[in-house]
Scaffold this motif. Structure first.
Motif, PDB file in Angstrom:
ATOM      1  N   ARG A  29      11.662   1.907   7.509  1.00 13.61           N
ATOM      2  CA  ARG A  29      12.347   2.216   6.239  1.00 13.61           C
ATOM      3  C   ARG A  29      12.299   1.012   5.309  1.00 13.61           C
ATOM      4  O   ARG A  29      12.426  -0.129   5.752  1.00 13.61           O
ATOM      5  N   ARG A  30      12.148   1.301   4.026  1.00 14.42           N
ATOM      6  CA  ARG A  30      12.230   0.229   3.030  1.00 14.42           C
ATOM      7  C   ARG A  30      13.686  -0.139   2.816  1.00 14.42           C
ATOM      8  O   ARG A  30      14.576   0.716   2.800  1.00 14.42           O
ATOM      9  N   GLY A  31      13.926  -1.421   2.678  1.00 16.65           N
ATOM     10  CA  GLY A  31      15.265  -1.888   2.391  1.00 16.65           C
ATOM     11  C   GLY A  31      15.507  -2.000   0.891  1.00 16.65           C
ATOM     12  O   GLY A  31      14.584  -1.844   0.076  1.00 16.65           O
ATOM     13  N   LEU A  32      16.747  -2.259   0.521  1.00 14.68           N
ATOM     14  CA  LEU A  32      17.133  -2.375  -0.890  1.00 14.68           C
ATOM     15  C   LEU A  32      17.940  -3.646  -1.092  1.00 14.68           C
ATOM     16  O   LEU A  32      18.896  -3.917  -0.357  1.00 14.68           O
ATOM     17  N   ILE A  33      17.546  -4.425  -2.096  1.00 13.43           N
ATOM     18  CA  ILE A  33      18.315  -5.585  -2.540  1.00 13.43           C
ATOM     19  C   ILE A  33      18.730  -5.312  -3.982  1.00 13.43           C
ATOM     20  O   ILE A  33      17.871  -5.086  -4.842  1.00 13.43           O
ATOM     21  N   VAL A  34      20.025  -5.310  -4.240  1.00 12.51           N
ATOM     22  CA  VAL A  34      20.536  -5.139  -5.601  1.00 12.51           C
ATOM     23  C   VAL A  34      21.265  -6.414  -5.998  1.00 12.51           C
ATOM     24  O   VAL A  34      22.214  -6.836  -5.326  1.00 12.51           O
ATOM     25  N   LEU A  35      20.816  -7.022  -7.060  1.00 14.11           N
ATOM     26  CA  LEU A  35      21.434  -8.228  -7.600  1.00 14.11           C
ATOM     27  C   LEU A  35      22.093  -7.859  -8.929  1.00 14.11           C
ATOM     28  O   LEU A  35      21.412  -7.488  -9.882  1.00 14.11           O
ATOM     29  N   GLN A  36      23.400  -7.947  -8.962  1.00 12.05           N
ATOM     30  CA  GLN A  36      24.167  -7.603 -10.163  1.00 12.05           C
ATOM     31  C   GLN A  36      24.475  -8.867 -10.955  1.00 12.05           C
ATOM     32  O   GLN A  36      25.058  -9.810 -10.424  1.00 12.05           O
ATOM     33  N   ILE A  37      24.084  -8.886 -12.216  1.00 10.49           N
ATOM     34  CA  ILE A  37      24.478  -9.969 -13.124  1.00 10.49           C
ATOM     35  C   ILE A  37      25.651  -9.432 -13.931  1.00 10.49           C
ATOM     36  O   ILE A  37      25.485  -8.641 -14.863  1.00 10.49           O
ATOM     37  N   ASP A  38      26.833  -9.840 -13.559  1.00  9.02           N
ATOM     38  CA  ASP A  38      28.060  -9.236 -14.060  1.00  9.02           C
ATOM     39  C   ASP A  38      28.168  -9.353 -15.578  1.00  9.02           C
ATOM     40  O   ASP A  38      28.034 -10.440 -16.147  1.00  9.02           O
ATOM     41  N   ALA A  39      28.385  -8.207 -16.252  1.00 10.62           N
ATOM     42  CA  ALA A  39      28.743  -8.119 -17.675  1.00 10.62           C
ATOM     43  C   ALA A  39      27.604  -8.403 -18.647  1.00 10.62           C
ATOM     44  O   ALA A  39      27.828  -8.447 -19.856  1.00 10.62           O
ATOM     45  N   LEU A  40      26.384  -8.576 -18.168  1.00 11.27           N
ATOM     46  CA  LEU A  40      25.262  -8.874 -19.065  1.00 11.27           C
ATOM     47  C   LEU A  40      24.760  -7.570 -19.700  1.00 11.27           C
ATOM     48  O   LEU A  40      24.193  -6.717 -19.022  1.00 11.27           O
ATOM     49  N   HIS A 254      33.222 -14.594 -21.245  1.00  7.24           N
ATOM     50  CA  HIS A 254      34.623 -14.415 -21.632  1.00  7.24           C
ATOM     51  C   HIS A 254      35.145 -15.620 -22.395  1.00  7.24           C
ATOM     52  O   HIS A 254      35.948 -15.466 -23.325  1.00  7.24           O
ATOM     53  N   HIS A 255      34.719 -16.798 -22.035  1.00  7.35           N
ATOM     54  CA  HIS A 255      35.328 -18.014 -22.570  1.00  7.35           C
ATOM     55  C   HIS A 255      34.544 -18.668 -23.706  1.00  7.35           C
ATOM     56  O   HIS A 255      35.106 -19.467 -24.455  1.00  7.35           O
ATOM     57  N   PHE A 256      33.253 -18.325 -23.840  1.00  9.57           N
ATOM     58  CA  PHE A 256      32.456 -18.889 -24.926  1.00  9.57           C
ATOM     59  C   PHE A 256      31.806 -17.814 -25.798  1.00  9.57           C
ATOM     60  O   PHE A 256      31.307 -18.119 -26.874  1.00  9.57           O
ATOM     61  N   GLY A 257      31.790 -16.575 -25.331  1.00 11.16           N
ATOM     62  CA  GLY A 257      31.167 -15.489 -26.075  1.00 11.16           C
ATOM     63  C   GLY A 257      29.898 -15.000 -25.406  1.00 11.16           C
ATOM     64  O   GLY A 257      29.162 -15.792 -24.813  1.00 11.16           O
ATOM     65  N   PRO A 258      29.622 -13.688 -25.484  1.00 12.18           N
ATOM     66  CA  PRO A 258      28.458 -13.131 -24.782  1.00 12.18           C
ATOM     67  C   PRO A 258      27.120 -13.605 -25.320  1.00 12.18           C
ATOM     68  O   PRO A 258      26.121 -13.567 -24.600  1.00 12.18           O
ATOM     69  N   SER A 259      27.078 -14.048 -26.581  1.00  8.18           N
ATOM     70  CA  SER A 259      25.832 -14.540 -27.163  1.00  8.18           C
ATOM     71  C   SER A 259      25.771 -16.059 -27.209  1.00  8.18           C
ATOM     72  O   SER A 259      24.838 -16.624 -27.788  1.00  8.18           O
ATOM     73  N   SER A 260      26.757 -16.723 -26.608  1.00  5.26           N
ATOM     74  CA  SER A 260      26.819 -18.184 -26.668  1.00  5.26           C
ATOM     75  C   SER A 260      25.688 -18.804 -25.870  1.00  5.26           C
ATOM     76  O   SER A 260      25.197 -18.234 -24.891  1.00  5.26           O
ATOM     77  N   TRP A 261      25.285 -19.995 -26.271  1.00 12.66           N
ATOM     78  CA  TRP A 261      24.213 -20.668 -25.539  1.00 12.66           C
ATOM     79  C   TRP A 261      24.681 -21.072 -24.156  1.00 12.66           C
ATOM     80  O   TRP A 261      23.876 -21.165 -23.232  1.00 12.66           O
ATOM     81  N   GLN A 262      25.997 -21.288 -23.988  1.00 14.54           N
ATOM     82  CA  GLN A 262      26.497 -21.622 -22.652  1.00 14.54           C
ATOM     83  C   GLN A 262      26.241 -20.470 -21.682  1.00 14.54           C
ATOM     84  O   GLN A 262      25.784 -20.679 -20.552  1.00 14.54           O
ATOM     85  N   ALA A 263      26.561 -19.243 -22.116  1.00 11.10           N
ATOM     86  CA  ALA A 263      26.395 -18.085 -21.242  1.00 11.10           C
ATOM     87  C   ALA A 263      24.922 -17.762 -21.022  1.00 11.10           C
ATOM     88  O   ALA A 263      24.490 -17.513 -19.891  1.00 11.10           O
TER      89      ALA A 263
END
Length: 573
Positions: A29-40, A254-263
């Motif tokens: 069987r093929r396995g599954l890896i799911v990597l979640q990047i939270d809130a992107l 949350h702390h710098f903004g979703p479009s911030s260069w930090q994030a």
């Protein structure tokens, strides 16, 4: 097998010898890896790709034929709701990140293990991670192996939920990487202080709640490295399904903004961990894997309600209720807010400065005045940044109104009544009707949703409408959903949210101007309600999985179209 791969196999066999009993048999069987990047959100990922922050993801999409698409996560746009849907296909009764259970008089907050366990204990369908691994998730999905997972079906100690002896052995096997983690932690703290200082001097909006500088070190350095080490081990062992959340973007957004260069810049480090995992899959995996990268929800730029209006929402509600009592209202309702700005820890720093000012001798008037001004500035602009995390909720039998904040979503409960109130019942009570009317007129509130018989009533200062079976009817004035979007999935999601068990008697969305949404927490990036990209996460998957054109308008659909296809017959131990 090439000499290079043979050498790698020998190296990993020696390195992971202590885990050899966990090696899974090859079952075809093929396995599954799911990597979640939270809130992107989907648009922010596209922007990060164009700016060159995600070279591995860019290669997957542009050179290797992976599908990149947007999907609709449903409401609330919050991790507990989305992960319950992804793992179990069941997410009823989760109306927000924080909500109130009238029957038990308990504020459920997903900042707390007890709150997440409350949600986990009420999920009864099997989880898609049975026989697999769960890393840095709120829920375990019935996983056999967990680390940094908050709530599990089987009761576990905190030590076990953090990874237990298995994680301790992994750390011992990586002494050089452990030393690097320590060095990177110091550098991350210095970076946080520098970025915060520059932001304040440039008068950019920034907020840092409680222990955030230390939470940033934990999430951006320690947890990210440890979860990647655990995933690499699982890939070598051939674990059939692995789901792990990279939460760093969410914290910085949350702390710098979703479009911030930090994030966005921090995505480069997550992208490099994805590259390491892909390299292990190609060279030394214990089975063939499909790799999926996704986000659970998006995020929108926000402005703090407290900063805009000089008080938290709970205080606004208390002021309205006090005013009604003075006008002769039948008894006073007392407001309780889960943010609890009046907790004993809420103003440690400003109060310390005030105390220092009082301790100065009378002849040092200039110093005393300066300390007081600094204290006032800290209280107004930075009052939630404390060395001790402020209380988030407190409930007792005297409280008649409970307010819970979940970023851009707030829920108001009339807790003196044990059952859910409909609009007609609210309108018949003078106190409740007055509160409803004043909240409706408040510039920080963009939408109020209530149950109205067989329909859901949505109303703003500019108009009202009813929603029944996903159809908007009886519009008076302008459609209150217009600022947030009027596409059918959103309409259905709003109706379902307001009808959720344990949703507030009043469901409040922060006002949205087409770019920025009002946030009831002190955050620069918000999610929880609708508006902007909060409801539009991304999905990257191999084209062979056929996910490019399937309908995905709730997290439950990810379970149906993806996760359920990899469910094993293994029973969690």
């Amino acid at each position: 097998m090439s000499p290079g791969r043979r050498l790698l196999h020998w190296y990993y066999a020696l390195k992971y010898r202590v885990f050899r009993r966990e090696r899974r048999p090859r079952d075809g069987r093929r396995g599954l890896i799911v990597l979640q990047i939270d809130a992107l959100a989907y648009p922010e990922l596209r922007r990060a790709i164009e700016l060159g922050y995600c070279p591995t993801i860019t290669k997957m999409v542009r050179e290797e034929g992976y599908t990149l698409r947007r999907w609709f996560c449903g409401l609330p746009s919050a991790t507990p709701y989305c992960q319950a849907g992804i793992f179990h296909g069941e997410n009823d009764g989760i109306p927000a990140f924080r909500f109130y259970d009238k029957s038990s008089r308990f504020v459920v907050t997903c900042n707390s293990p007890r709150g997440v366990q409350y949600i986990r204990d009420r999920i009864h369908t099997p989880g898609a991670l049975a026989g697999g691994s769960s890393y840095v998730n709120l829920l375990d999905g019935d996983a056999q192996t967990v680390a940094f997972t908050v709530a599990t079906r089987r009761r576990m100690s905190v030590y076990s939920r953090l990874g237990g002896t298995r994680m301790a052995l992994l750390i011992a096997l990586h002494p050089i990487r452990t030393a690097i983690i320590i060095v990177y932690s110091v550098l991350e703290w210095l970076r946080e202080e520098w970025e915060r200082t520059v932001g304040e001097l440039a008068r950019r909006r920034t907020h840092s709640e409680g222990l955030f500088p230390f939470i940033r070190i934990l999430s951006n350095v320690v947890v990210r490295e440890l979860q990647t080490m655990a995933i690499l081990l699982d890939v070598y062992l051939g674990v059939p399904v692995i789901y792990s959340t990279y939460m760093q973007y969410d914290e910085l957004g949350h702390h710098f903004g979703p479009s911030s260069w930090q994030a966005l810049r921090d995505l480069r480090r997550t992208d490099s961990r994805i590259r390491a995992i892909r390299r292990m899959v190609r060279s030394s995996a214990g089975r063939e894997y499909d790799l999926v990268v996704l986000s659970d929800h998006g995020m929108a730029p926000s402005a703090s309600y407290r900063v805009l209006f000089g008080e938290p929402l709970g205080r606004t509600i208390q002021r309205i209720l006090d005013g009604e009592a003075e006008r002769g209202g039948r008894g006073s309702l007392s407001a309780h807010t889960s943010e609890n700005a009046i907790s004993e820890y809420a103003e440690v720093a400003p109060n310390l400065l005030d105390t220092l000012a009082l301790e100065q001798p009378p002849e040092r008037r200039t110093l005393r005045r300066t300390l007081r001004r600094i204290g006032t500035w800290v209280r107004r602009h930075y009052g939630v940044r404390e060395l001790i995390l402020p209380e988030k909720y407190r409930v007792d039998e005297r409280h008649d109104v409970v307010v819970t904040y979940s970023s851009s979503l707030a829920l108001v409960y009339f807790a003196d009544v044990a059952t859910r109130l409909e609009f007609s019942e609210i309108a018949l009570d003078r106190r409740r009707a007055q509160l409803y009317a004043e909240l409706l007129a408040h510039p920080g509130i963009g939408l109020i949703g209530t149950v109205d018989g067989a329909s859901v009533r949505v109303e703003s200062a500019r108009g009202r409408a009813l929603i029944q079976d996903g159809v908007v009817t009886d519009v008076i004035g302008s459609n209150p959903l217009d600022p947030y979007g009027t596409e059918p999935p959103l309409t259905r999601a709003v109706e379902r949210l307001v009808r959720q068990p344990n949703a507030g008697d009043l469901v409040l969305f922060g006002a949205y101007d087409g770019y920025e949404i009002v946030c009831f927490d002190d955050q620069i990036g918000a999610h929880g309600s609708a508006g902007g990209s909060q409801l539009h996460p991304f999905l990257i998957a191999p084209a062979s999985l056929g996910l490019e054109s399937v309908q995905l308008e709730d997290a439950r659909d990810i379970h149906r179209e993806l996760m359920s296809k990899y469910v094993t017959t293994a029973t969690p131990t």
